[in-house]
Design a protein around this motif. Structure first.
Motif, PDB file in Angstrom:
ATOM      1  N   ASN A  39      23.911  33.241  30.702  1.00 26.53           N
ATOM      2  CA  ASN A  39      25.043  32.545  30.369  1.00 26.53           C
ATOM      3  C   ASN A  39      26.060  33.176  29.374  1.00 26.53           C
ATOM      4  N   THR A  40      26.202  34.408  29.320  1.00 24.32           N
ATOM      5  CA  THR A  40      26.868  35.066  28.401  1.00 24.32           C
ATOM      6  C   THR A  40      27.815  36.219  28.810  1.00 24.32           C
ATOM      7  N   LYS A  41      28.283  37.021  27.933  1.00 26.10           N
ATOM      8  CA  LYS A  41      29.133  38.174  28.348  1.00 26.10           C
ATOM      9  C   LYS A  41      28.673  39.405  27.520  1.00 26.10           C
ATOM     10  N   ILE A  42      28.507  40.416  27.961  1.00 26.90           N
ATOM     11  CA  ILE A  42      27.980  41.595  27.201  1.00 26.90           C
ATOM     12  C   ILE A  42      29.082  42.621  27.575  1.00 26.90           C
ATOM     13  N   GLN A  43      29.965  43.115  26.321  1.00 26.31           N
ATOM     14  CA  GLN A  43      30.841  43.905  26.359  1.00 26.31           C
ATOM     15  C   GLN A  43      30.875  44.984  25.350  1.00 26.31           C
ATOM     16  N   PHE A  57      18.114  39.143  33.150  1.00 27.67           N
ATOM     17  CA  PHE A  57      19.530  38.583  32.902  1.00 27.67           C
ATOM     18  C   PHE A  57      19.922  37.794  34.067  1.00 27.67           C
ATOM     19  N   ARG A  58      20.429  36.635  33.624  1.00 32.83           N
ATOM     20  CA  ARG A  58      21.079  35.441  34.523  1.00 32.83           C
ATOM     21  C   ARG A  58      22.495  35.035  34.142  1.00 32.83           C
ATOM     22  N   ASN A  59      23.274  35.118  34.831  1.00 32.76           N
ATOM     23  CA  ASN A  59      24.698  34.539  34.689  1.00 32.76           C
ATOM     24  C   ASN A  59      25.347  35.525  33.418  1.00 32.76           C
ATOM     25  N   VAL A  60      25.328  36.582  33.680  1.00 36.91           N
ATOM     26  CA  VAL A  60      25.718  37.414  32.352  1.00 36.91           C
ATOM     27  C   VAL A  60      26.858  38.292  33.037  1.00 36.91           C
ATOM     28  N   VAL A  61      27.901  38.556  32.377  1.00 42.22           N
ATOM     29  CA  VAL A  61      29.024  39.338  32.738  1.00 42.22           C
ATOM     30  C   VAL A  61      28.966  40.737  31.659  1.00 42.22           C
ATOM     31  N   PHE A  77      18.187  41.182  37.531  1.00 48.16           N
ATOM     32  CA  PHE A  77      19.808  40.625  37.472  1.00 48.16           C
ATOM     33  C   PHE A  77      19.944  39.668  38.369  1.00 48.16           C
ATOM     34  N   GLU A  78      20.241  38.396  38.019  1.00 50.56           N
ATOM     35  CA  GLU A  78      20.601  37.142  38.848  1.00 50.56           C
ATOM     36  C   GLU A  78      21.905  36.695  38.644  1.00 50.56           C
ATOM     37  N   ASN A  79      22.700  36.761  39.748  1.00 52.00           N
ATOM     38  CA  ASN A  79      24.223  36.297  39.498  1.00 52.00           C
ATOM     39  C   ASN A  79      25.008  36.921  38.378  1.00 52.00           C
ATOM     40  N   CYS A  80      24.751  38.158  38.085  1.00 55.61           N
ATOM     41  CA  CYS A  80      25.497  39.137  37.086  1.00 55.61           C
ATOM     42  C   CYS A  80      26.844  39.509  37.634  1.00 55.61           C
ATOM     43  N   VAL A  95      13.188  47.139  39.703  1.00 55.40           N
ATOM     44  CA  VAL A  95      14.554  46.428  39.367  1.00 55.40           C
ATOM     45  C   VAL A  95      14.932  45.633  40.361  1.00 55.40           C
ATOM     46  N   GLU A  96      15.387  44.427  40.141  1.00 50.61           N
ATOM     47  CA  GLU A  96      15.886  43.807  41.297  1.00 50.61           C
ATOM     48  C   GLU A  96      17.473  43.124  40.916  1.00 50.61           C
ATOM     49  N   PHE A  97      18.614  43.495  41.805  1.00 48.57           N
ATOM     50  CA  PHE A  97      19.671  42.931  41.685  1.00 48.57           C
ATOM     51  C   PHE A  97      19.956  41.880  42.933  1.00 48.57           C
ATOM     52  N   LYS A  98      20.124  40.553  42.349  1.00 44.03           N
ATOM     53  CA  LYS A  98      20.117  39.412  43.042  1.00 44.03           C
ATOM     54  C   LYS A  98      21.564  38.657  42.940  1.00 44.03           C
ATOM     55  N   ASN A  99      22.230  38.556  44.089  1.00 45.16           N
ATOM     56  CA  ASN A  99      23.512  37.965  43.980  1.00 45.16           C
ATOM     57  C   ASN A  99      24.337  38.491  43.035  1.00 45.16           C
ATOM     58  N   CYS A 100      24.403  39.705  42.707  1.00 49.27           N
ATOM     59  CA  CYS A 100      25.446  40.365  41.670  1.00 49.27           C
ATOM     60  C   CYS A 100      26.615  41.029  42.310  1.00 49.27           C
ATOM     61  N   LYS A 101      27.563  41.257  41.558  1.00 47.10           N
ATOM     62  CA  LYS A 101      28.726  41.887  41.692  1.00 47.10           C
ATOM     63  C   LYS A 101      28.343  43.194  41.107  1.00 47.10           C
ATOM     64  N   LEU A 102      28.530  44.322  42.022  1.00 51.68           N
ATOM     65  CA  LEU A 102      28.562  45.707  41.586  1.00 51.68           C
ATOM     66  C   LEU A 102      29.608  46.625  42.122  1.00 51.68           C
ATOM     67  N   ILE A 103      30.802  45.873  42.054  1.00 50.94           N
ATOM     68  CA  ILE A 103      31.858  46.424  42.997  1.00 50.94           C
ATOM     69  C   ILE A 103      32.545  47.724  42.000  1.00 50.94           C
ATOM     70  N   GLY A 104      32.430  49.214  42.638  1.00 48.69           N
ATOM     71  CA  GLY A 104      32.704  50.137  41.847  1.00 48.69           C
ATOM     72  C   GLY A 104      31.618  50.622  40.802  1.00 48.69           C
ATOM     73  N   SER A 105      30.452  50.193  40.926  1.00 47.77           N
ATOM     74  CA  SER A 105      29.356  50.737  39.853  1.00 47.77           C
ATOM     75  C   SER A 105      29.041  52.138  40.247  1.00 47.77           C
ATOM     76  N   ILE A 106      28.490  52.700  39.318  1.00 51.27           N
ATOM     77  CA  ILE A 106      28.075  54.159  39.506  1.00 51.27           C
ATOM     78  C   ILE A 106      26.645  54.404  39.270  1.00 51.27           C
ATOM     79  N   PHE A 107      25.961  55.068  40.106  1.00 51.24           N
ATOM     80  CA  PHE A 107      24.681  55.145  39.915  1.00 51.24           C
ATOM     81  C   PHE A 107      24.320  56.641  40.441  1.00 51.24           C
ATOM     82  N   ASN A 108      25.131  57.700  40.069  1.00 53.21           N
ATOM     83  CA  ASN A 108      25.074  58.905  40.455  1.00 53.21           C
ATOM     84  C   ASN A 108      23.865  59.494  39.595  1.00 53.21           C
TER      85      ASN A 108
END
Length: 214
Positions: A39-43, A57-61, A77-80, A95-108
């Motif tokens: 429940n926080t933001k990392i920026q 990481f749960r409910n993190v932006v 990562f849950e709900n991130c 690593v698990e990404f569950k119910n996450c937004k990954l729009i435009g993310s880069i894994f090159n």
């Protein structure tokens, strides 16, 4: 490939330390481990060398972060929201990404081993030139994403939107697309060899061979 393919799950301690100063930890330490972040933001994290080990990481932006060359082992990562985050040149293991937004993310140019994307929104993501060693995409939306020149060593696709995605230069041998939407997918004829498709999908793919069916 069987839809029941199993990959290793993250190994998480039952005694995680809850962090209230995760940004400071990321900036001050080379390794963050056995930590719960909620429940926080990392920026504005840039130009760092960091290892994440055994974290949740749960409910993190995540906003305006550059995680190129990050090393992640046993992370969930849950709900991130990780949209537009750059993970290029990283090692990503169990690593698990569950119910996450990954729009435009880069894994090159990443190595992804035993990685799960489940119930994720990953439109316009880019995995070009990465190595897959047991990667699952389940019930997710990766419309218009790029999987170009991926070294495929076990890829599971289950109920995932891959409309207009790019797979050129990636071997699809034993990859099962039958319950995925692949309208407008971009690939080459030699990439299709050994792939598993429904009758309707196979009919559409005949366009690659220049065949007209009446």
């Amino acid at each position: 490939m069987s839809k029941k393919m199993k990959i290793e799950k993250p190994k998480i301690s039952s005694k995680l330390i809850e962090s209230t100063d995760i940004i400071e930890k990321i900036l001050d330490y080379e390794t963050v481990e056995d930590t719960l972040v909620e429940n926080t933001k990392i920026q504005e994290i840039n130009n760092i060398s960091i290892k994440l080990n055994g974290c949740i990481f749960r409910n993190v932006v995540f906003e305006n972060c550059d995680f190129r060359k990050i090393d992640m082992v046993d992370v969930i990562f849950e709900n991130c929201d990780l949209s537009n985050i750059d993970f290029s040149d990283s090692g990503i293991y169990r690593v698990e990404f569950k119910n996450c937004k990954l729009i435009g993310s880069i894994f090159n140019d990443c190595i992804l081993k035993s990685v799960l994307f489940e119930d994720c929104a990953g439109r316009y993501s880019n995995f070009a030139f990465s190595k897959f060693k047991g990667v699952s995409f389940i019930n997710s939306d990766f419309n218009s994403s790029v999987f170009q020149e991926v070294e495929n060593g076990m890829l599971l696709l289950d109920s995932t939107n891959l409309v207009k995605s790019v797979f050129t230069g990636t071997s699809l041998d034993k990859v099962d697309f039958t319950n995925c939407d692949i309208d407008g997918i971009e690939l080459r004829l030699k990439d299709v060899y050994g792939g598993i498709f429904s009758a309707g999908q196979a009919l559409d793919l005949t366009k690659l061979m220049g065949i007209l069916i009446k």
